[in-house]
Design a protein around this motif. Sequence first.
Motif, short mmCIF file in Angstrom:
data_model
loop_
_atom_site.label_atom_id
_atom_site.label_comp_id
_atom_site.label_asym_id
_atom_site.label_seq_id
_atom_site.Cartn_x
_atom_site.Cartn_y
_atom_site.Cartn_z
N ARG A 180 0.80 -1.24 0.00
CA ARG A 180 0.00 0.00 0.00
C ARG A 180 0.83 1.28 0.00
N ASP A 181 1.98 1.28 -0.62
CA ASP A 181 2.81 2.48 -0.76
C ASP A 181 3.28 3.05 0.57
N LEU A 182 3.38 2.24 1.58
CA LEU A 182 3.91 2.68 2.86
C LEU A 182 5.34 2.19 3.00
N GLU A 183 6.12 2.92 3.79
CA GLU A 183 7.47 2.46 4.08
C GLU A 183 7.84 2.84 5.50
N VAL A 184 8.81 2.13 6.03
CA VAL A 184 9.28 2.39 7.39
C VAL A 184 9.79 3.82 7.47
N GLY A 185 9.45 4.52 8.54
CA GLY A 185 9.88 5.90 8.74
C GLY A 185 8.90 6.93 8.20
N GLN A 186 7.81 6.48 7.60
CA GLN A 186 6.83 7.39 7.01
C GLN A 186 5.87 7.91 8.08
N VAL A 187 5.49 9.18 7.94
CA VAL A 187 4.51 9.78 8.83
C VAL A 187 3.12 9.45 8.30
N VAL A 188 2.26 8.96 9.19
CA VAL A 188 0.88 8.61 8.82
C VAL A 188 -0.06 9.14 9.90
N PHE A 189 -1.35 9.21 9.56
CA PHE A 189 -2.38 9.61 10.51
C PHE A 189 -3.42 8.50 10.60
N SER A 190 -3.98 8.34 11.79
CA SER A 190 -5.03 7.37 12.01
C SER A 190 -6.35 7.91 11.45
N LYS A 191 -7.07 7.06 10.71
CA LYS A 191 -8.35 7.49 10.12
C LYS A 191 -9.55 7.06 10.94
N CYS A 192 -9.36 6.21 11.96
CA CYS A 192 -10.49 5.79 12.77
C CYS A 192 -10.00 5.27 14.12
N GLY A 193 -10.94 5.09 15.02
CA GLY A 193 -10.61 4.58 16.34
C GLY A 193 -10.40 5.69 17.34
N ARG A 194 -10.00 5.31 18.55
CA ARG A 194 -9.77 6.29 19.61
C ARG A 194 -8.64 7.24 19.27
N ASP A 195 -7.73 6.79 18.43
CA ASP A 195 -6.58 7.61 18.06
C ASP A 195 -6.80 8.38 16.75
N TYR A 196 -8.06 8.59 16.36
CA TYR A 196 -8.40 9.30 15.11
C TYR A 196 -7.65 10.64 15.02
N GLY A 197 -6.99 10.86 13.89
CA GLY A 197 -6.31 12.13 13.64
C GLY A 197 -4.92 12.22 14.24
N LYS A 198 -4.49 11.23 14.95
CA LYS A 198 -3.19 11.25 15.62
C LYS A 198 -2.08 10.85 14.64
N ALA A 199 -0.94 11.50 14.77
CA ALA A 199 0.20 11.23 13.90
C ALA A 199 1.05 10.09 14.47
N PHE A 200 1.54 9.25 13.58
CA PHE A 200 2.39 8.12 13.95
C PHE A 200 3.52 7.99 12.94
N ILE A 201 4.52 7.21 13.32
CA ILE A 201 5.60 6.80 12.41
C ILE A 201 5.43 5.31 12.16
N VAL A 202 5.56 4.89 10.91
CA VAL A 202 5.51 3.47 10.58
C VAL A 202 6.83 2.84 11.02
N VAL A 203 6.75 1.84 11.92
CA VAL A 203 7.97 1.21 12.42
C VAL A 203 8.21 -0.16 11.79
N SER A 204 7.14 -0.82 11.30
CA SER A 204 7.32 -2.06 10.54
C SER A 204 6.04 -2.35 9.76
N LEU A 205 6.18 -3.25 8.79
CA LEU A 205 5.06 -3.58 7.91
C LEU A 205 4.91 -5.10 7.80
N GLU A 206 3.66 -5.54 7.69
CA GLU A 206 3.35 -6.93 7.41
C GLU A 206 2.41 -6.96 6.22
N GLU A 207 1.87 -8.14 5.91
CA GLU A 207 1.01 -8.27 4.73
C GLU A 207 -0.16 -7.30 4.74
N GLU A 208 -0.96 -7.31 5.79
CA GLU A 208 -2.12 -6.42 5.81
C GLU A 208 -2.12 -5.43 6.97
N TYR A 209 -1.02 -5.40 7.72
CA TYR A 209 -0.94 -4.49 8.87
C TYR A 209 0.33 -3.66 8.84
#
Length: 90
Positions: free
Chosen positions: A2-31
């Motif tokens: 899904r065009d993501l890579e480690v170290g990328q800044v992302v935002f949560s689109k749903c859940g309790r953490d909606y709108g919160k910024a995160f860093i991608v630390v690792s990737l799996e098949e669907e997570y």
Amino acid sequence: MRDLEVGQVVFSKCGRDYGKAFIVVSLEEEYAYLADGDLRLLEKPKRKKYKHIQRTDEVIQRLKQKLIEENVLDAEIRKELKAYLIKTSI
């Protein structure tokens, strides 16, 4: 992956953490595993499906390299996220 890579800044689109910024630390098949260095630490990253993540074009290269080498601290993640949020709010 899904065009993501480690170290990328992302935002949560749903859940309790909606709108919160995160860093991608690792990737799996669907997570992606996300950390913010505050509530979600590297020892216990947030697992989110790709469809629940809003990606940005920002990849923090310093963090990416350190994450690959597994030599990064939560304080560094907090610092880089804070700098990114300040930079984009102007």
